[in-house]
Write a protein that holds these residues in place. Structure first.
Motif, mmCIF file in Angstrom:
data_model
loop_
_atom_site.group_PDB
_atom_site.id
_atom_site.type_symbol
_atom_site.label_atom_id
_atom_site.label_comp_id
_atom_site.label_asym_id
_atom_site.label_seq_id
_atom_site.Cartn_x
_atom_site.Cartn_y
_atom_site.Cartn_z
ATOM 1 N N MET A 294 48.826 33.637 28.788
ATOM 2 C CA MET A 294 47.877 33.043 29.727
ATOM 3 C C MET A 294 47.355 31.720 29.179
ATOM 4 S SD MET A 294 44.799 35.747 28.918
ATOM 5 C CE MET A 294 44.237 35.964 27.230
ATOM 6 N N TYR B 2 28.716 38.469 37.937
ATOM 7 C CA TYR B 2 29.827 38.408 38.894
ATOM 8 C C TYR B 2 29.300 37.793 40.189
ATOM 9 C CZ TYR B 2 33.235 40.626 42.169
ATOM 10 O OH TYR B 2 34.164 40.895 43.150
ATOM 11 N N HIS C 153 33.727 35.722 37.612
ATOM 12 C CA HIS C 153 32.879 36.505 36.716
ATOM 13 C C HIS C 153 33.037 35.962 35.309
ATOM 14 C CE1 HIS C 153 36.670 38.826 36.298
ATOM 15 N NE2 HIS C 153 36.221 39.188 35.106
ATOM 16 N N TYR D 131 36.096 33.684 34.473
ATOM 17 C CA TYR D 131 37.287 34.393 34.941
ATOM 18 C C TYR D 131 37.409 34.342 36.459
ATOM 19 C CZ TYR D 131 37.628 36.518 30.285
ATOM 20 O OH TYR D 131 37.762 36.724 28.940
ATOM 21 N N SER E 38 37.957 36.395 39.543
ATOM 22 C CA SER E 38 37.764 37.832 39.812
ATOM 23 C C SER E 38 38.808 38.422 40.761
ATOM 24 C CB SER E 38 36.375 38.087 40.392
ATOM 25 O OG SER E 38 35.390 37.453 39.629
ATOM 26 N N ASN E 39 39.729 37.608 41.255
ATOM 27 C CA ASN E 39 40.843 38.175 42.016
ATOM 28 C C ASN E 39 41.893 38.768 41.084
ATOM 29 O OD1 ASN E 39 40.130 37.424 44.783
ATOM 30 N ND2 ASN E 39 40.368 35.325 44.037
ATOM 31 N N THR E 40 41.996 38.191 39.893
ATOM 32 C CA THR E 40 43.081 38.562 38.977
ATOM 33 C C THR E 40 42.593 38.921 37.574
ATOM 34 O OG1 THR E 40 43.285 36.254 38.289
ATOM 35 C CG2 THR E 40 44.689 36.971 40.124
ATOM 36 N N GLY E 41 41.326 38.648 37.279
ATOM 37 C CA GLY E 41 40.832 38.878 35.929
ATOM 38 C C GLY E 41 41.358 37.887 34.911
ATOM 39 N N VAL E 42 42.001 36.844 35.374
ATOM 40 C CA VAL E 42 42.591 35.851 34.463
ATOM 41 C C VAL E 42 41.514 34.842 34.047
ATOM 42 C CG1 VAL E 42 44.244 33.925 34.375
ATOM 43 C CG2 VAL E 42 44.919 36.121 35.393
ATOM 44 N N PRO E 43 41.417 34.552 32.742
ATOM 45 C CA PRO E 43 40.426 33.564 32.305
ATOM 46 C C PRO E 43 40.798 32.169 32.799
ATOM 47 C CG PRO E 43 41.820 34.233 30.459
ATOM 48 C CD PRO E 43 42.201 35.099 31.615
ATOM 49 N N PHE F 140 35.583 46.566 39.682
ATOM 50 C CA PHE F 140 35.759 45.743 40.872
ATOM 51 C C PHE F 140 36.440 46.633 41.913
ATOM 52 C CE2 PHE F 140 35.834 43.003 37.173
ATOM 53 C CZ PHE F 140 35.043 41.926 37.535
ATOM 54 N N GLU G 24 39.375 45.218 44.179
ATOM 55 C CA GLU G 24 40.541 44.826 43.379
ATOM 56 C C GLU G 24 41.104 46.004 42.577
ATOM 57 O OE1 GLU G 24 37.590 43.296 43.377
ATOM 58 O OE2 GLU G 24 38.057 41.463 44.491
ATOM 59 N N MET H 205 36.371 45.520 34.171
ATOM 60 C CA MET H 205 36.184 44.645 33.005
ATOM 61 C C MET H 205 35.196 45.321 32.080
ATOM 62 S SD MET H 205 33.245 42.769 32.203
ATOM 63 C CE MET H 205 31.737 43.654 32.621
ATOM 64 N N ASN I 137 39.769 42.472 30.588
ATOM 65 C CA ASN I 137 39.953 42.562 32.033
ATOM 66 C C ASN I 137 41.205 43.369 32.316
ATOM 67 O OD1 ASN I 137 38.102 40.672 33.809
ATOM 68 N ND2 ASN I 137 38.351 39.733 31.791
ATOM 69 N N PHE J 141 43.374 44.513 35.410
ATOM 70 C CA PHE J 141 43.656 44.350 36.838
ATOM 71 C C PHE J 141 45.081 44.832 37.112
ATOM 72 C CE2 PHE J 141 40.307 41.618 38.887
ATOM 73 C CZ PHE J 141 39.412 41.637 37.831
ATOM 74 N N ASN K 130 47.750 43.200 39.326
ATOM 75 C CA ASN K 130 48.369 41.920 38.944
ATOM 76 C C ASN K 130 49.885 42.025 38.838
ATOM 77 O OD1 ASN K 130 45.976 40.564 38.837
ATOM 78 N ND2 ASN K 130 45.980 40.240 36.616
ATOM 79 N N LYS L 176 51.665 40.760 41.535
ATOM 80 C CA LYS L 176 51.538 39.301 41.683
ATOM 81 C C LYS L 176 52.301 38.558 40.592
ATOM 82 C CE LYS L 176 46.772 40.034 43.248
ATOM 83 N NZ LYS L 176 45.372 40.048 42.783
ATOM 84 N N LEU M 153 51.590 38.734 37.466
ATOM 85 C CA LEU M 153 50.641 38.337 36.415
ATOM 86 C C LEU M 153 50.427 39.499 35.457
ATOM 87 C CD1 LEU M 153 47.876 36.677 38.639
ATOM 88 C CD2 LEU M 153 49.400 35.476 37.053
ATOM 89 N N ASN N 288 44.088 41.487 30.047
ATOM 90 C CA ASN N 288 43.889 40.451 29.035
ATOM 91 C C ASN N 288 42.593 40.711 28.293
ATOM 92 O OD1 ASN N 288 41.574 38.641 30.008
ATOM 93 N ND2 ASN N 288 42.894 38.664 31.823
#
Lengths: 337, 337
Positions: A1, A59, A66, A92, A94-99, B46, B49, B53, B72, B74, B77, B80, B82, B86
């Motif tokens: 990531m 959030y 978030h 982050y 919050s749709n994917t939790g990706v930073p 969440f 989703e 977290m 996180n 998810f 992902n 998707k 992803l 993480n």
């Protein structure tokens, strides 16, 4: 990531107070709509080091953001030649939790705090308000002035008073126009900035007052205030802090950024404990006002008070604006984690 | 302030299981001496989703380290394209509150979890133990095996069983020697790695058993176990998770990494709720054992159980070792924040 890392100087370059104000306003409204969550504060005191840390997180459901910020306050660092304070935030999606970003938190906190105080003034001060007073000429002051002038360009006079250092007030007053121009891209040719020694004198001249000191004793007396004065109180964010006399709350229209938090640690803490006001006297939260759920000022004689203790969810929204802009202009560094 | 940023691949290169074992052992002891603080967990689900977290944080007073990790999870992902998971951790020097590292948390967590399971085996399994069983052939398994072989080089056979995929167990068994060599710098020429379909058969052959599955139904029955078997249970870290039959706890010597946390979410949660054991049956924490405050195995027939739910303070100590090594070999990037 891949995460964008932004340092303070980069954030300063990309962040725009106009956007931060809009973001803060939006988050206050989302809070009123139940679309934000403030997660529990984690804090700790390092006894031997006379230091403290806290972790604030939350959030913003409406914005799908978030994250957290970790603040370290080690006052004795000064003696070691180190910065006494640091803050880092992580943001982050919050749709994917990706930073999406890791960055210095301090400039963002100043920006959103400025926006908060100004939104209080803009929503509650008399429409014809022409004089603003800043109580406290520390690092928060220019952010408050910048945001307020953006929302209330009709303000003609800004009194700057610092209870500890008149010199600091003087320096800020004489540099303010330049700071507004350089740091905020604001022309303030119609406004004068006046350093004032006497708190009383400044209060007696002011339509709107923003307090940003760490005082533990009330500095402003009720007998000094004009009818129709608005207060945005930002300094009190811990138990026993107080900037304005409790009596000012009696009969005033009172708003909180977060009701529960203000009752616990805000400017309203002591007036409530002293019985000057009751919880039922708090009209509601600023977000409720912005959503039109509760009334605001209804005449030119009321005293209005916005008690703002600070919310991490505001940082998130401000950070989002900074990240978007930084990506656009290719600022910061993208790190593969 | 300048902060070292380390990504997963860099951590993998610099971190050494031998050092992590020593660090984990040290932190367990410091915990027993009251020199660590685990700060309150912040977690959130969440709902829309189907994600979660959590923020884990703490302070190792003895090492003057504090910090946090934000995880996180998810799962959707995957659809998707992803990563479903993480984790990022931040590490601070508790003398000054200055951040010393920001890094991927996942490899460090695997390393310290491996060390934890192995310290359980080394402290509690019979001295003449020659067979180890891994229940679960997922990403945790190689770390457990590596750490255990470092502490117990006399282990001759390692049975690898995966309740969901025999193929995965087979793949791990056939690659294990290479993984040990390449990822952990361990020569394991005297050890055989055997994939086994039957949990029962493997249990019946094993002196020490490490469980690392996310199971919610007990997979190991009491009637299968040999006298003197040791269990390191690492899979249960949430309510209702369970890997070994509650009856195994009856009469066993039981140790926790953190007693309160194990009672709440560990492998011992259900045996306690079912009344198979009482809280008084828990001998204490692994740190108490390592400090010599409580007794360990006293004969070759006892069943011993180490219930390890995971502690962020272990990550801190492992991260410290990684940061020191990375600085030495100039790995990672230093970022001015």
């Amino acid at each position: 990531m891949s995460v964008l890392i932004l340092k303070r100087e980069e954030i300063k370059k990309v962040i725009d107070m106009r956007e931060v104000i809009e973001e803060v306003r939006k988050v206050y409204k989302l809070k009123s709509q139940g679309k934000t969550v403030i997660w529990p504060l984690v804090n700790y005191e390092f006894e031997e080091e006379h230091a403290a840390m806290d972790i604030r997180s939350g959030y913003v459901k409406g914005e799908q953001l978030h994250g957290l910020k970790m603040l370290n306050n080690f006052p004795e660092n000064r003696e070691k030649g180190l910065a006494p304070f640091n803050g880092i935030m992580m943001v982050y999606d919050s749709n994917t939790g990706v930073p999406i970003g890791i960055m210095d938190a301090s400039y963002i906190t100043c920006m959103r705090t400025g926006a908060a105080g100004a939104i209080g003034v803009d929503s509650l001060a008399r429409k014809d308000a022409e004089t603003l007073m800043l109580l406290g000429a520390g690092k928060q002051a220019p952010f408050q002035i910048a945001a307020t002038l953006l929302l209330r360009p009709n303000i003609k006079e800004v009194y700057i008073v610092d209870p500890l250092s008149f010199e600091q007030a003087e320096t800020l007053a004489s540099n303010m126009r330049k700071i507004l121009q350089e740091d905020f891209d604001i022309q303030a040719d119609q406004t004068v900035f006046l350093a004032e020694r006497s708190i009383e004198k400044a209060v007696r001249c002011s339509d709107a007052i923003i307090t940003v000191t760490p005082s533990r004793n009330p500095l402003i007396k009720k007998e000094w205030i004009r009818p129709g004065t608005h207060f945005s109180c930002l300094g009190s964010d811990m138990e026993t802090k107080q900037e304005i006399e409790s009596a000012i709350f009696a009969g005033a229209k009172i708003y909180a950024d977060d009701k529960e938090q203000c009752i616990r640690v805000g400017e309203m803490e002591l007036p409530l404990l002293e019985g000057v006001i009751r919880e039922a006297d708090i009209l509601g939260e600023i977000g409720d006002l912005l959503c039109g759920k509760i009334s605001g000022r209804e005449n030119s004689d009321e005293t209005t008070i916005f008690d703002a203790t600070g919310l991490y969810i505001l940082d998130l929204a401000a950070a989002k604006a900074a990240i978007a802009k930084a990506k656009k202009v290719h600022m910061g560094i993208e790190v593969e984690m």
